[in-house]
Scaffold this motif. Sequence first.
Motif, PDB file in Angstrom:
ATOM      1  N   ALA A  97       0.822  -1.206   0.000  1.00 29.30           N
ATOM      2  CA  ALA A  97       0.000   0.000   0.000  1.00 29.30           C
ATOM      3  C   ALA A  97       0.856   1.255   0.000  1.00 29.30           C
ATOM      4  O   ALA A  97       0.550   2.223  -0.709  1.00 29.30           O
ATOM      5  N   GLU A  98       1.935   1.263   0.784  1.00 27.86           N
ATOM      6  CA  GLU A  98       2.798   2.447   0.844  1.00 27.86           C
ATOM      7  C   GLU A  98       3.419   2.724  -0.515  1.00 27.86           C
ATOM      8  O   GLU A  98       3.439   3.875  -0.990  1.00 27.86           O
ATOM      9  N   GLN A  99       3.943   1.680  -1.173  1.00 30.63           N
ATOM     10  CA  GLN A  99       4.616   1.894  -2.461  1.00 30.63           C
ATOM     11  C   GLN A  99       3.623   2.330  -3.539  1.00 30.63           C
ATOM     12  O   GLN A  99       3.941   3.192  -4.365  1.00 30.63           O
ATOM     13  N   LEU A 100       2.436   1.737  -3.530  1.00 35.53           N
ATOM     14  CA  LEU A 100       1.469   2.116  -4.545  1.00 35.53           C
ATOM     15  C   LEU A 100       1.030   3.569  -4.359  1.00 35.53           C
ATOM     16  O   LEU A 100       0.838   4.299  -5.332  1.00 35.53           O
ATOM     17  N   SER A 101       0.892   3.997  -3.078  1.00 36.87           N
ATOM     18  CA  SER A 101       0.507   5.378  -2.824  1.00 36.87           C
ATOM     19  C   SER A 101       1.639   6.334  -3.175  1.00 36.87           C
ATOM     20  O   SER A 101       1.417   7.373  -3.818  1.00 36.87           O
ATOM     21  N   LEU A 102       2.875   5.995  -2.782  1.00 31.12           N
ATOM     22  CA  LEU A 102       4.015   6.865  -3.080  1.00 31.12           C
ATOM     23  C   LEU A 102       4.297   6.927  -4.576  1.00 31.12           C
ATOM     24  O   LEU A 102       4.798   7.937  -5.068  1.00 31.12           O
ATOM     25  N   GLY A 103       3.964   5.860  -5.286  1.00 30.68           N
ATOM     26  CA  GLY A 103       4.192   5.852  -6.727  1.00 30.68           C
ATOM     27  C   GLY A 103       3.130   6.597  -7.508  1.00 30.68           C
ATOM     28  O   GLY A 103       3.194   6.639  -8.747  1.00 30.68           O
ATOM     29  N   GLY A 104       2.146   7.182  -6.804  1.00 29.55           N
ATOM     30  CA  GLY A 104       1.121   7.951  -7.498  1.00 29.55           C
ATOM     31  C   GLY A 104       0.116   7.087  -8.233  1.00 29.55           C
ATOM     32  O   GLY A 104      -0.441   7.528  -9.257  1.00 29.55           O
ATOM     33  N   GLY A 105      -0.149   5.900  -7.738  1.00 33.49           N
ATOM     34  CA  GLY A 105      -1.041   5.005  -8.456  1.00 33.49           C
ATOM     35  C   GLY A 105      -2.503   5.124  -8.075  1.00 33.49           C
ATOM     36  O   GLY A 105      -3.362   4.541  -8.767  1.00 33.49           O
ATOM     37  N   LEU A 106      -2.834   5.851  -6.999  1.00 33.25           N
ATOM     38  CA  LEU A 106      -4.230   5.902  -6.563  1.00 33.25           C
ATOM     39  C   LEU A 106      -5.109   6.643  -7.557  1.00 33.25           C
ATOM     40  O   LEU A 106      -6.198   6.186  -7.919  1.00 33.25           O
ATOM     41  N   GLY A 107      -4.647   7.807  -7.994  1.00 35.30           N
ATOM     42  CA  GLY A 107      -5.435   8.580  -8.957  1.00 35.30           C
ATOM     43  C   GLY A 107      -5.678   7.833 -10.253  1.00 35.30           C
ATOM     44  O   GLY A 107      -6.820   7.768 -10.743  1.00 35.30           O
ATOM     45  N   PRO A 108      -4.606   7.290 -10.892  1.00 30.06           N
ATOM     46  CA  PRO A 108      -4.840   6.514 -12.124  1.00 30.06           C
ATOM     47  C   PRO A 108      -5.785   5.331 -11.930  1.00 30.06           C
ATOM     48  O   PRO A 108      -6.588   5.024 -12.804  1.00 30.06           O
ATOM     49  N   LEU A 109      -5.685   4.665 -10.785  1.00 30.64           N
ATOM     50  CA  LEU A 109      -6.583   3.524 -10.549  1.00 30.64           C
ATOM     51  C   LEU A 109      -8.038   3.984 -10.469  1.00 30.64           C
ATOM     52  O   LEU A 109      -8.948   3.318 -10.993  1.00 30.64           O
ATOM     53  N   VAL A 110      -8.276   5.120  -9.817  1.00 31.52           N
ATOM     54  CA  VAL A 110      -9.640   5.642  -9.754  1.00 31.52           C
ATOM     55  C   VAL A 110     -10.127   6.004 -11.148  1.00 31.52           C
ATOM     56  O   VAL A 110     -11.295   5.763 -11.507  1.00 31.52           O
ATOM     57  N   SER A 111      -9.242   6.562 -11.972  1.00 33.09           N
ATOM     58  CA  SER A 111      -9.633   6.907 -13.342  1.00 33.09           C
ATOM     59  C   SER A 111      -9.912   5.659 -14.165  1.00 33.09           C
ATOM     60  O   SER A 111     -10.854   5.619 -14.969  1.00 33.09           O
ATOM     61  N   LEU A 112      -9.103   4.622 -13.958  1.00 35.36           N
ATOM     62  CA  LEU A 112      -9.291   3.388 -14.724  1.00 35.36           C
ATOM     63  C   LEU A 112     -10.558   2.640 -14.314  1.00 35.36           C
ATOM     64  O   LEU A 112     -10.976   1.718 -15.014  1.00 35.36           O
ATOM     65  N   ALA A 113     -11.158   3.007 -13.171  1.00 33.60           N
ATOM     66  CA  ALA A 113     -12.395   2.337 -12.756  1.00 33.60           C
ATOM     67  C   ALA A 113     -13.543   2.615 -13.721  1.00 33.60           C
ATOM     68  O   ALA A 113     -14.559   1.918 -13.694  1.00 33.60           O
ATOM     69  N   SER A 114     -13.385   3.612 -14.569  1.00 33.25           N
ATOM     70  CA  SER A 114     -14.394   3.896 -15.595  1.00 33.25           C
ATOM     71  C   SER A 114     -13.866   3.599 -16.994  1.00 33.25           C
ATOM     72  O   SER A 114     -14.373   4.149 -17.976  1.00 33.25           O
ATOM     73  N   HIS A 115     -12.844   2.760 -17.086  1.00 36.30           N
ATOM     74  CA  HIS A 115     -12.245   2.418 -18.381  1.00 36.30           C
ATOM     75  C   HIS A 115     -13.256   1.663 -19.250  1.00 36.30           C
ATOM     76  O   HIS A 115     -14.033   0.856 -18.742  1.00 36.30           O
ATOM     77  N   PRO A 116     -13.258   1.904 -20.545  1.00 36.98           N
ATOM     78  CA  PRO A 116     -14.234   1.190 -21.399  1.00 36.98           C
ATOM     79  C   PRO A 116     -13.989  -0.308 -21.478  1.00 36.98           C
ATOM     80  O   PRO A 116     -14.931  -1.061 -21.724  1.00 36.98           O
ATOM     81  N   LYS A 117     -12.764  -0.753 -21.254  1.00 39.23           N
ATOM     82  CA  LYS A 117     -12.476  -2.183 -21.328  1.00 39.23           C
ATOM     83  C   LYS A 117     -12.798  -2.836 -19.993  1.00 39.23           C
ATOM     84  O   LYS A 117     -12.331  -2.405 -18.937  1.00 39.23           O
ATOM     85  N   LYS A 118     -13.609  -3.886 -20.020  1.00 38.86           N
ATOM     86  CA  LYS A 118     -14.108  -4.495 -18.796  1.00 38.86           C
ATOM     87  C   LYS A 118     -12.984  -5.063 -17.933  1.00 38.86           C
ATOM     88  O   LYS A 118     -12.999  -4.905 -16.707  1.00 38.86           O
ATOM     89  N   ALA A 119     -12.001  -5.707 -18.539  1.00 35.65           N
ATOM     90  CA  ALA A 119     -10.929  -6.326 -17.758  1.00 35.65           C
ATOM     91  C   ALA A 119     -10.155  -5.269 -16.980  1.00 35.65           C
ATOM     92  O   ALA A 119      -9.820  -5.460 -15.802  1.00 35.65           O
ATOM     93  N   VAL A 120      -9.840  -4.145 -17.619  1.00 37.95           N
ATOM     94  CA  VAL A 120      -9.111  -3.069 -16.941  1.00 37.95           C
ATOM     95  C   VAL A 120      -9.982  -2.469 -15.840  1.00 37.95           C
ATOM     96  O   VAL A 120      -9.524  -2.218 -14.716  1.00 37.95           O
ATOM     97  N   ARG A 121     -11.241  -2.232 -16.174  1.00 36.20           N
ATOM     98  CA  ARG A 121     -12.137  -1.598 -15.204  1.00 36.20           C
ATOM     99  C   ARG A 121     -12.308  -2.462 -13.943  1.00 36.20           C
ATOM    100  O   ARG A 121     -12.166  -1.964 -12.824  1.00 36.20           O
ATOM    101  N   GLU A 122     -12.574  -3.727 -14.109  1.00 37.24           N
ATOM    102  CA  GLU A 122     -12.802  -4.584 -12.944  1.00 37.24           C
ATOM    103  C   GLU A 122     -11.527  -4.793 -12.151  1.00 37.24           C
ATOM    104  O   GLU A 122     -11.558  -4.850 -10.914  1.00 37.24           O
ATOM    105  N   ALA A 123     -10.372  -4.898 -12.843  1.00 36.08           N
ATOM    106  CA  ALA A 123      -9.112  -5.053 -12.117  1.00 36.08           C
ATOM    107  C   ALA A 123      -8.809  -3.812 -11.279  1.00 36.08           C
ATOM    108  O   ALA A 123      -8.378  -3.922 -10.118  1.00 36.08           O
TER     109      ALA A 123
END
Length: 784
Positions: free
Chosen positions: A116-142
């Motif tokens: 969790a620390e590395q993912l947060s420090l690497g700036g991955g939270l924002g992109p993950l929230v954005s990818l939650a609305s990705h048009p591709k189902k596999a990316v969105r659900e992951a």
Amino acid sequence: MAILQCVKIDSIQNRTARALGNLAMESESCRAIHSAGAVPLLVESLAACQDSQCLQSVVRTIRNLADSPQHRLALAQQGAVRPLAELLAAAPDPALTLALVRALLELSRGCSRACAEQLSLGGGLGPLVSLASHPKKAVREAAILILANLCAQGLVRPALGNAGGVEVLLGELQRRRGPSGAGPAPQQPLVRAVCLLCREAINRARLRDAGGLELLMGLLQDPRASAWHPRVVAALVGFLYDTGALGRLQALGLVPLLAGQLCGEAGDDEEEGREAASWDFPEEQMPERVEAGSFRSLRSWLISEGYAAGPGDTSPDWSPERCPLPPPPELAEQTSPDPGPALLRPPRALRTPGRSLAAPEELWGREGPALLLLSRFSQAPDPSGALVTGPALCGLLAYVTGAPGPPSPRALRILARLTCNPACLEAFVCSYGAALLRSWLVLGVAPDDWPTLRARPLSRHSQHRELGEMLLQNLTVQAESPFGVGALTHLLLSGSPEDRVACALTLPFICRKPSLWRRLLLDQGGLRVLLSALTRPAPHPLFLFFAADSLFCLQSLVSPTATPASPPAVPGDPEVPAPCLYEPLLGPAPTPAPDLHFLLDSGLRLPAQRAISSTASPFFRALLEGSFAEAQMDLVPLRGLSPSAAWPVLHHLHGCRGCGASLGPIPPPGKPLLGSEAEEALEAAGRFLLPGLEEELEEAVGHVHLGPQSGPESVCEVFRLGRPRLAAHCARWTLGPEQCPRKRALALLGLVEAAGKETGPLTEALLAVVMGGVLGGKGPSIDC
């Protein structure tokens, strides 16, 4: 490994990483790759490589290496997560994006603190929230599942909420719970994540504004989600001091659901680690204190003298003043395994050094979160609308009486707080709460025990009875206060018909002042209101049980010193046979000789004396001495009379009182009375104007069918004969002090069914018995 370390050409790196990824699909090869130290080289390749195909191969290899919790933790500790998050934040091409989210999903399973620390420090939270609305189902659900996995770590949840993760997870859970959503299994990680988000205040505010309260209530109301109910209730504890949220939850019907949770199933037993605790109160990292030699010597002496059980029981801050003393003998007895005394007292918790005996810790069991929320609701100025209802009281009482061990003291405090609150008095009356307290706690009859008795342990009934009497005493204090008198008077005189019946029924339980209950029940008609409601549709499943107990209590208030009297030795008492005066006429040489015979339909001739028979009743005087033809006949026909019914008539005509002839036509207990020879004899006594015989026959019926060993069924049979004196017998048997509450209620139920629409005789009989009156002259004198 050597190629990865030495050859930095992207194509070579790509093929090498692909080969390692293929090997990592087997568990033994995966362990060998970890042991060979390939992870740091793969992390270095992530930072150095620029080719998308090469990066995808490296990412795939890292994903395949995360095949177990130990390997996932090793990858996170060696820094494999942060480069993946940084690559994801750089908005790569779609193929690499899919590979990254798949790898991060695998690494975040059972998410560790390092991940969790590395993912947060690497700036991955924002992109993950954005990818939650990705048009591709596999990316969105992951991406959504990664966000759900990250919620297991408290340190990252505030940042996750700031990035918009709360709204994403709530929206996805609402979608999956919709009509076209998935089943319970795909919802589980999202339910867990939403419940964990309730641990921080900032996320609770976001969740409340995004409709999360309605979603959590929907989960509690869904029987298919019963395995998650304990988790959801524990999550709602976070809103304990959020007044607005509590009001909304109460309006949505939380209180009955909480009461039902007290005795529900345990649900899933998945335990959260320390890292999942609320980040509103992060743990302080205290430097370890070096123990001096003097402290080690002191600790050895404390252990040898019995002041400490082991090295863990002492610290450098120990002092004699803060050392817990041994418990007193009475407290030790309470905690002994003997299940006898003090079963309803607060359970004793383990104490740490420095805690006094005066403040024991309360054990936090499975029902702890629900009880804490109910306790918070009970502290409102007027909690009656939520807590003083049938479902809430039933849930609390079921927990108090059905808990496998001593119930939590918090449940007892909730009940005491409600009964001591004047604002709850009317609710206790109108919801039959006071009657329920008496039935369940004092009498030991739960709703499930009526009308069919269930087997339940009685080991703690004395403690439950003591609790019930204390709660009813609290209600008595409220009812007899000026406010309570006004409230009860208003209910009885101006309330709805249902409230008037409930008030009349409850008054004998909570009123002890004669001036109060006499004015409300007798002078202002409360008793008749209750009696008239017996034959109407029951407003409560236990209404007739409550009514029978209420009438019994009222009878005790009217005649507090009355005791059941033994039947007097009167000539009409079957227990004391009197000499038979008719028997001499039946012998071979009757003295005096009969001058008259009665002819029955069966052809049987019964001898009689004309002079004695004519003086026994006006009917026979007119028949034998009047102007009728029978006055000149020696053989007088008696039509419509069987020999068994005629036998007590002839005995009574010749002066027999209590010789036992009246018992002849009475069938044994268990046999029907309607259509029997007993009913025929009673009709004959009325037809021949023999009131004394009627009374004697009724006494005989009461003696046989309303004795100490008789059951409620016999009471109904006797009442169906439709005779006022027998109705009084039945009412007296029903409300007698020697009957148990269940038999009393079953008898009243049978009487109501037997009365049907003709409620007058039953009402008058019950009224006369309760008031100590007598119907029809001589009162019943049966031994019951």
